[in-house]
Motif scaffolding. Structure first.
Motif, short mmCIF file in Angstrom:
data_model
loop_
_atom_site.label_atom_id
_atom_site.label_comp_id
_atom_site.label_asym_id
_atom_site.label_seq_id
_atom_site.Cartn_x
_atom_site.Cartn_y
_atom_site.Cartn_z
N ALA A 9 -55.14 8.22 36.51
CA ALA A 9 -54.57 7.41 37.61
C ALA A 9 -53.36 6.62 37.12
O ALA A 9 -52.39 6.42 37.87
N SER A 10 -53.36 6.20 35.86
CA SER A 10 -52.22 5.41 35.36
C SER A 10 -50.97 6.27 35.24
O SER A 10 -49.85 5.78 35.45
N HIS A 11 -51.13 7.54 34.89
CA HIS A 11 -49.95 8.44 34.86
C HIS A 11 -49.47 8.70 36.28
O HIS A 11 -48.26 8.77 36.52
N ILE A 12 -50.42 8.88 37.20
CA ILE A 12 -50.03 9.10 38.60
C ILE A 12 -49.27 7.86 39.10
O ILE A 12 -48.28 7.97 39.83
N ALA A 13 -49.71 6.67 38.66
CA ALA A 13 -49.04 5.43 39.08
C ALA A 13 -47.63 5.33 38.50
O ALA A 13 -46.76 4.68 39.09
N ASP A 14 -47.39 5.99 37.37
CA ASP A 14 -46.01 6.04 36.82
C ASP A 14 -45.10 6.88 37.73
O ASP A 14 -43.89 6.69 37.74
N ILE A 15 -45.71 7.83 38.45
CA ILE A 15 -44.91 8.76 39.28
C ILE A 15 -44.82 8.24 40.72
O ILE A 15 -43.73 8.19 41.30
N ALA A 16 -45.98 7.87 41.30
CA ALA A 16 -46.06 7.61 42.75
C ALA A 16 -45.76 6.15 43.09
O ALA A 16 -45.60 5.31 42.21
N GLU A 17 -45.71 5.88 44.41
CA GLU A 17 -45.48 4.49 44.84
C GLU A 17 -46.77 3.67 44.73
O GLU A 17 -46.78 2.59 44.15
N THR A 18 -47.86 4.20 45.28
CA THR A 18 -49.13 3.47 45.28
C THR A 18 -50.28 4.43 44.94
O THR A 18 -50.26 5.59 45.38
N VAL A 19 -51.25 3.95 44.17
CA VAL A 19 -52.45 4.75 43.89
C VAL A 19 -53.68 3.90 44.21
O VAL A 19 -53.91 2.86 43.60
N TYR A 20 -54.44 4.33 45.21
CA TYR A 20 -55.69 3.66 45.56
C TYR A 20 -56.79 4.28 44.70
O TYR A 20 -57.06 5.49 44.81
N CYS A 21 -57.39 3.47 43.82
CA CYS A 21 -58.32 3.99 42.81
C CYS A 21 -59.76 3.70 43.19
O CYS A 21 -60.25 2.57 43.02
N VAL A 22 -60.45 4.72 43.73
CA VAL A 22 -61.85 4.54 44.14
C VAL A 22 -62.77 4.92 42.97
O VAL A 22 -62.63 5.99 42.38
N GLU A 23 -63.67 4.02 42.64
CA GLU A 23 -64.62 4.25 41.54
C GLU A 23 -65.92 3.54 41.90
O GLU A 23 -65.88 2.40 42.36
N PHE A 24 -67.07 4.23 41.71
CA PHE A 24 -68.32 3.58 42.12
C PHE A 24 -69.12 2.98 40.96
O PHE A 24 -70.10 2.27 41.18
N SER A 25 -68.72 3.28 39.73
CA SER A 25 -69.47 2.73 38.59
C SER A 25 -68.89 1.35 38.22
O SER A 25 -67.69 1.22 37.96
N LYS A 26 -69.78 0.34 38.20
CA LYS A 26 -69.32 -1.02 37.89
C LYS A 26 -68.80 -1.07 36.45
O LYS A 26 -67.85 -1.79 36.15
N ARG A 27 -69.43 -0.28 35.58
CA ARG A 27 -69.01 -0.29 34.17
C ARG A 27 -67.57 0.25 34.05
O ARG A 27 -66.74 -0.33 33.37
N MET A 28 -67.29 1.37 34.73
CA MET A 28 -65.93 1.93 34.68
C MET A 28 -64.94 0.98 35.35
O MET A 28 -63.81 0.83 34.91
N MET A 29 -65.40 0.34 36.44
CA MET A 29 -64.51 -0.59 37.17
C MET A 29 -64.10 -1.75 36.26
O MET A 29 -62.96 -2.19 36.30
N ARG A 30 -65.02 -2.18 35.40
CA ARG A 30 -64.67 -3.27 34.47
C ARG A 30 -63.54 -2.84 33.54
O ARG A 30 -62.71 -3.64 33.15
N GLU A 31 -63.50 -1.53 33.19
CA GLU A 31 -62.41 -1.04 32.33
C GLU A 31 -61.13 -0.78 33.13
O GLU A 31 -60.03 -0.88 32.62
N LEU A 32 -61.32 -0.44 34.40
CA LEU A 32 -60.17 -0.13 35.26
C LEU A 32 -59.39 -1.39 35.66
O LEU A 32 -58.16 -1.37 35.75
N LEU A 33 -60.12 -2.49 35.88
CA LEU A 33 -59.46 -3.70 36.41
C LEU A 33 -58.28 -4.20 35.56
O LEU A 33 -57.21 -4.48 36.11
N PRO A 34 -58.43 -4.29 34.22
CA PRO A 34 -57.27 -4.76 33.45
C PRO A 34 -56.06 -3.81 33.54
O PRO A 34 -54.92 -4.26 33.46
N VAL A 35 -56.35 -2.51 33.75
CA VAL A 35 -55.25 -1.53 33.89
C VAL A 35 -54.51 -1.81 35.21
O VAL A 35 -53.28 -1.86 35.25
N CYS A 36 -55.28 -2.04 36.28
CA CYS A 36 -54.68 -2.32 37.59
C CYS A 36 -53.94 -3.66 37.57
O CYS A 36 -52.97 -3.86 38.30
N ASP A 37 -54.41 -4.55 36.72
CA ASP A 37 -53.75 -5.85 36.59
C ASP A 37 -52.34 -5.68 36.03
O ASP A 37 -51.40 -6.34 36.46
#
Ligand SMILES: C[S@@+](CC[C@H](N)C(=O)[O-])C[C@H]1O[C@@H](n2cnc3c(N)ncnc32)[C@H](O)[C@@H]1O
Length: 229
Positions: A95-123
């Motif tokens: 998703a981070s590479h896609i975000a380098d290319i696209a305007e917006t990336v809506y990142c759906v994830e259902f695992s709370k553990r993965m979301m904890r790792e995703l949040l700092p990236v989205c920040d």
């Protein structure tokens, strides 16, 4: 030693660079994206500087979309103006590479553990919008998403085509890149039969532009490049 120095200078000048698709680069024949957040890396990927810009090398062993590009995908639906719905964003590697290319990336994830790792990236990458939700229930996030032209789906679930079709009914995206993991659908069945059955479910609403086996990067995975009919 002067020989090594001269060699390094010459090789950095002659690094071959080509834009394969808008926003997707080949640097010395390896995939890369232009880093919208220079100095920030997501998964320890290599970075390269060219003409004052920083590029992040995009590893096909770590990303199925990169694997499909490395396997020769002929058309790529994402461009700088795209709004992308990404189902199964995990910690944000692809998703981070896609975000380098696209305007917006809506990142759906259902695992709370993965979301904890995703949040700092989205920040750091502020065009990545984190959404803690189940991709099988698009109504949980339909109000959060203004529009989506492209869907990327990479969820290890038994009904992978069904999840895509459900999301299509809600978001009516024009293109999709669907990664199918045969073993998550039926571990006992021949992967070829599993792929055939999933494709059949999609053909009423989608044209299959390309189908790419992701081997040797991923075993028993296929990526479908789809266009809405
Ligand atoms: C193979 S990983 C995705 C890797 C990611 N696409 C990448 O390349 O960086 C699959 C992810 O899908 C998530 N997932 C599985 N089922 C899901 C569902 N129903 N809704 C949302 N996320 C789901 C998992 O938690 C996992 O993080």
């Amino acid at each position: 030693m002067p020989f090594i120095r001269t060699y390094l200078i010459i090789s950095s000048i002659y690094t071959l660079m080509k834009e394969k698709f808008p926003g997707v680069y080949l640097i010395d024949r390896k995939l890369a994206t232009h880093n919208k957040t220079p100095g920030y890396r997501v998964y320890g990927e290599k970075t390269v500087k060219k003409k004052g810009k920083e590029y992040r090398m995009w590893d096909p062993h770590r990303s199925k979309v990169a694997a499909a590009l490395a396997k020769g995908m002929k058309t790529f639906p994402i461009s700088p103006g795209s709004s992308v719905l990404y189902l199964g964003a995990s910690s944000g590697t692809t998703a981070s590479h896609i975000a380098d290319i696209a305007e917006t990336v809506y990142c759906v994830e259902f695992s709370k553990r993965m979301m904890r790792e995703l949040l700092p990236v989205c920040d750091r990458k502020q065009n990545m919008i984190p959404i803690l939700a189940d991709a099988r229930h698009p109504w949980e996030y339909s109000n959060t998403i203004a529009n989506a032209d492209v869907l990327i789906q990479d969820v290890a679930q038994p009904d992978q085509a069904g999840i895509l079709l459900n999301n299509y009914d809600t978001f009516k995206f024009k293109h999709a890149l669907l990664s199918i993991k045969a073993r998550s659908i039926n571990s006992a069945k021949d992967p070829k039969k599993v792929f055939k059955a999933e494709k059949k479910k999609l053909t009423q609403k989608f044209e299959i532009l390309e189908q790419l086996s992701l081997e040797p990067y991923e075993e028993d995975h296929m990526l479908l490049n789809l266009k809405a009919k």
